[in-house]
Design a protein around this motif. Structure first.
Motif, PDB file in Angstrom:
ATOM      1  N   PRO A  31      23.842  38.847  83.846  1.00 18.16           N
ATOM      2  CA  PRO A  31      25.265  38.637  83.583  1.00 18.16           C
ATOM      3  C   PRO A  31      26.066  39.935  83.556  1.00 18.16           C
ATOM      4  O   PRO A  31      25.672  40.922  82.932  1.00 18.16           O
ATOM      5  CB  PRO A  31      25.282  37.956  82.207  1.00 18.16           C
ATOM      6  CG  PRO A  31      23.983  38.327  81.574  1.00 18.16           C
ATOM      7  CD  PRO A  31      23.001  38.456  82.690  1.00 18.16           C
ATOM      8  N   CYS A  32      27.183  39.903  84.266  1.00 18.85           N
ATOM      9  CA  CYS A  32      28.174  40.980  84.250  1.00 18.85           C
ATOM     10  C   CYS A  32      29.512  40.261  84.202  1.00 18.85           C
ATOM     11  O   CYS A  32      30.186  40.098  85.219  1.00 18.85           O
ATOM     12  CB  CYS A  32      28.040  41.853  85.505  1.00 18.85           C
ATOM     13  SG  CYS A  32      29.344  43.084  85.696  1.00 18.85           S
ATOM     14  N   VAL A  33      29.865  39.788  83.020  1.00 20.51           N
ATOM     15  CA  VAL A  33      31.003  38.884  82.904  1.00 20.51           C
ATOM     16  C   VAL A  33      31.987  39.382  81.847  1.00 20.51           C
ATOM     17  O   VAL A  33      31.651  40.211  81.004  1.00 20.51           O
ATOM     18  CB  VAL A  33      30.533  37.458  82.556  1.00 20.51           C
ATOM     19  CG1 VAL A  33      29.643  36.903  83.669  1.00 20.51           C
ATOM     20  CG2 VAL A  33      29.785  37.425  81.222  1.00 20.51           C
ATOM     21  N   TYR A  77      35.815  35.283  82.048  1.00 22.37           N
ATOM     22  CA  TYR A  77      35.771  34.042  81.291  1.00 22.37           C
ATOM     23  C   TYR A  77      36.883  33.950  80.241  1.00 22.37           C
ATOM     24  O   TYR A  77      36.979  32.952  79.520  1.00 22.37           O
ATOM     25  CB  TYR A  77      34.422  33.911  80.578  1.00 22.37           C
ATOM     26  CG  TYR A  77      33.226  33.773  81.504  1.00 22.37           C
ATOM     27  CD1 TYR A  77      33.373  33.675  82.887  1.00 22.37           C
ATOM     28  CD2 TYR A  77      31.936  33.730  80.992  1.00 22.37           C
ATOM     29  CE1 TYR A  77      32.275  33.548  83.729  1.00 22.37           C
ATOM     30  CE2 TYR A  77      30.831  33.599  81.816  1.00 22.37           C
ATOM     31  CZ  TYR A  77      31.007  33.515  83.185  1.00 22.37           C
ATOM     32  OH  TYR A  77      29.912  33.379  84.014  1.00 22.37           O
ATOM     33  N   ARG A 134      22.530  40.196  75.235  1.00 23.87           N
ATOM     34  CA  ARG A 134      22.898  40.365  76.646  1.00 23.87           C
ATOM     35  C   ARG A 134      23.869  41.543  76.819  1.00 23.87           C
ATOM     36  O   ARG A 134      24.767  41.523  77.629  1.00 23.87           O
ATOM     37  CB  ARG A 134      23.483  39.082  77.231  1.00 23.87           C
ATOM     38  CG  ARG A 134      22.536  37.890  77.199  1.00 23.87           C
ATOM     39  CD  ARG A 134      23.044  36.739  78.032  1.00 23.87           C
ATOM     40  NE  ARG A 134      24.367  36.302  77.580  1.00 23.87           N
ATOM     41  CZ  ARG A 134      25.153  35.472  78.252  1.00 23.87           C
ATOM     42  NH1 ARG A 134      24.760  34.990  79.418  1.00 23.87           N
ATOM     43  NH2 ARG A 134      26.327  35.116  77.780  1.00 23.87           N
ATOM     44  N   VAL A 181      25.431  37.677  87.935  1.00 25.07           N
ATOM     45  CA  VAL A 181      26.560  36.755  87.816  1.00 25.07           C
ATOM     46  C   VAL A 181      27.779  37.524  87.337  1.00 25.07           C
ATOM     47  O   VAL A 181      27.688  38.331  86.398  1.00 25.07           O
ATOM     48  CB  VAL A 181      26.246  35.609  86.832  1.00 25.07           C
ATOM     49  CG1 VAL A 181      27.446  34.679  86.692  1.00 25.07           C
ATOM     50  CG2 VAL A 181      25.029  34.825  87.287  1.00 25.07           C
ATOM     51  N   ALA A 196      20.081  42.324  81.881  1.00 23.38           N
ATOM     52  CA  ALA A 196      21.497  41.969  81.792  1.00 23.38           C
ATOM     53  C   ALA A 196      22.322  43.236  81.938  1.00 23.38           C
ATOM     54  O   ALA A 196      21.863  44.330  81.586  1.00 23.38           O
ATOM     55  CB  ALA A 196      21.812  41.293  80.464  1.00 23.38           C
ATOM     56  N   PRO A 216      32.035  31.337  87.095  1.00 19.49           N
ATOM     57  CA  PRO A 216      31.064  32.375  87.458  1.00 19.49           C
ATOM     58  C   PRO A 216      30.979  32.563  88.969  1.00 19.49           C
ATOM     59  O   PRO A 216      31.163  31.602  89.738  1.00 19.49           O
ATOM     60  CB  PRO A 216      29.752  31.838  86.893  1.00 19.49           C
ATOM     61  CG  PRO A 216      29.930  30.353  86.842  1.00 19.49           C
ATOM     62  CD  PRO A 216      31.387  30.116  86.563  1.00 19.49           C
ATOM     63  N   ALA A 257      27.608  41.123  78.817  1.00 19.04           N
ATOM     64  CA  ALA A 257      28.199  39.795  78.655  1.00 19.04           C
ATOM     65  C   ALA A 257      29.587  39.851  78.049  1.00 19.04           C
ATOM     66  O   ALA A 257      30.125  38.824  77.630  1.00 19.04           O
ATOM     67  CB  ALA A 257      27.280  38.923  77.796  1.00 19.04           C
TER      68      ALA A 257
END
Length: 273
Positions: A120-122, A146, A33, A142, A68, A180, A71
């Protein structure tokens, strides 16, 4: 629009290509990711430098491969004591700040940077996002920080930058809950500027880049520089600094060409002079 002129530079986890006057940097580790790796960080930094140094580049699009964006840090590799691509360690050793420059914490490209986000862009992905100028996301994207859920600190600049980019109450909720956020939520609080159907983020980003590319490059770069350098100034100080940035633009051949093109009802031909 001129089409792809072929790959330039890059690493095994970061591809670089040109489409007209736009440099497209693609995080390319889809099996993870697009989690950050040494090859990705080195490739990113080299991409920013290429854009800065090549006057033919007028805009940059940052995106990710395989549905993606990013991550964040590769926690499995971090727990194991290393990261993929150790052959790049000499670059990191020569410039211990390289990873922060790659993540746009300690480097700001002089050309506009447009993020095209899918999936995902977290964590570190959202931290890199903060260094971009314009942000487009697919509806299924998202976002989130985190780090606190893992007992970590979002040290890529988020505790400083996020509260300057969105209202503080939203910034603190994002940073302290580690939950998220959907693309719709991210749009509502102002973290991103556009939500498009899934799979369409890159095309929308390239469309925005094409509009920027049609403008006077000296004017575009001066406007971007002025916005950032005056952000923390008092209004009077900022207005004075704006004149220092802005007046020289009026004394360029490009400014005269823009006026001529308007009078002659044709597209301007800017030459960065």
């Amino acid at each position: 629009m001129d089409r792809d002129t072929g790959p330039r530079g890059g690493t095994e986890h970061l591809t670089v290509r040109r489409e007209g006057a736009t440099l497209i940097l693609t995080l390319n580790r889809p099996e993870a990711r697009n989690a950050l790796s040494l090859p990705m960080l080195v490739g990113l930094y080299d991409g920013w430098l290429e854009a800065d140094e090549d006057d033919a580049v007028r805009s940059i699009v940052l995106t990710g491969a395989g549905g993606a964006f990013c991550a964040g840090m590769d926690l499995k590799a971090l727990a194991g004591g290393g990261m993929d691509g150790q052959r790049h360690r000499d670059r990191m050793k020569a410039d211990p700040d390289l990873h922060w420059k790659a993540m746009l914490r300690h480097h700001r490209p002089r050309k506009p940077v447009i993020a095209a986000v899918e999936g995902p862009c977290v964590a570190g992905g959202t931290e890199i996002l903060q260094g971009t100028d314009i942000r487009v996301a697919g509806a299924g994207a998202v976002f989130g920080y985190y780090e606190v859920r893992r007992g970590l600190f979002p040290i890529g600049g988020s505790t400083v930058r996020l509260q300057r980019q969105i209202p503080r109450t939203h910034a603190l909720e994002m940073l302290l809950t580690g939950r998220p956020y959907t693309a719709a939520e991210a749009l509502r609080i102002g973290l991103i500027g556009h939500v498009v159907p899934d799979g369409a983020a890159l095309e929308q980003a390239l469309s925005l880049a094409e509009r920027i590319n049609a403008c006077g490059p000296l004017a575009v770069e001066a406007v971007k520089a002025s916005v950032y350098e005056t952000a923390a100034m008092a209004e009077a100080e900022g207005l004075a600094a704006e004149l220092v940035r802005g007046w020289p633009v009026f004394d360029t051949e490009d400014a005269r060409e823009g006026a001529r093109a308007f009078a002659e009802k044709r597209d301007p031909v800017y030459r960065r002079v």
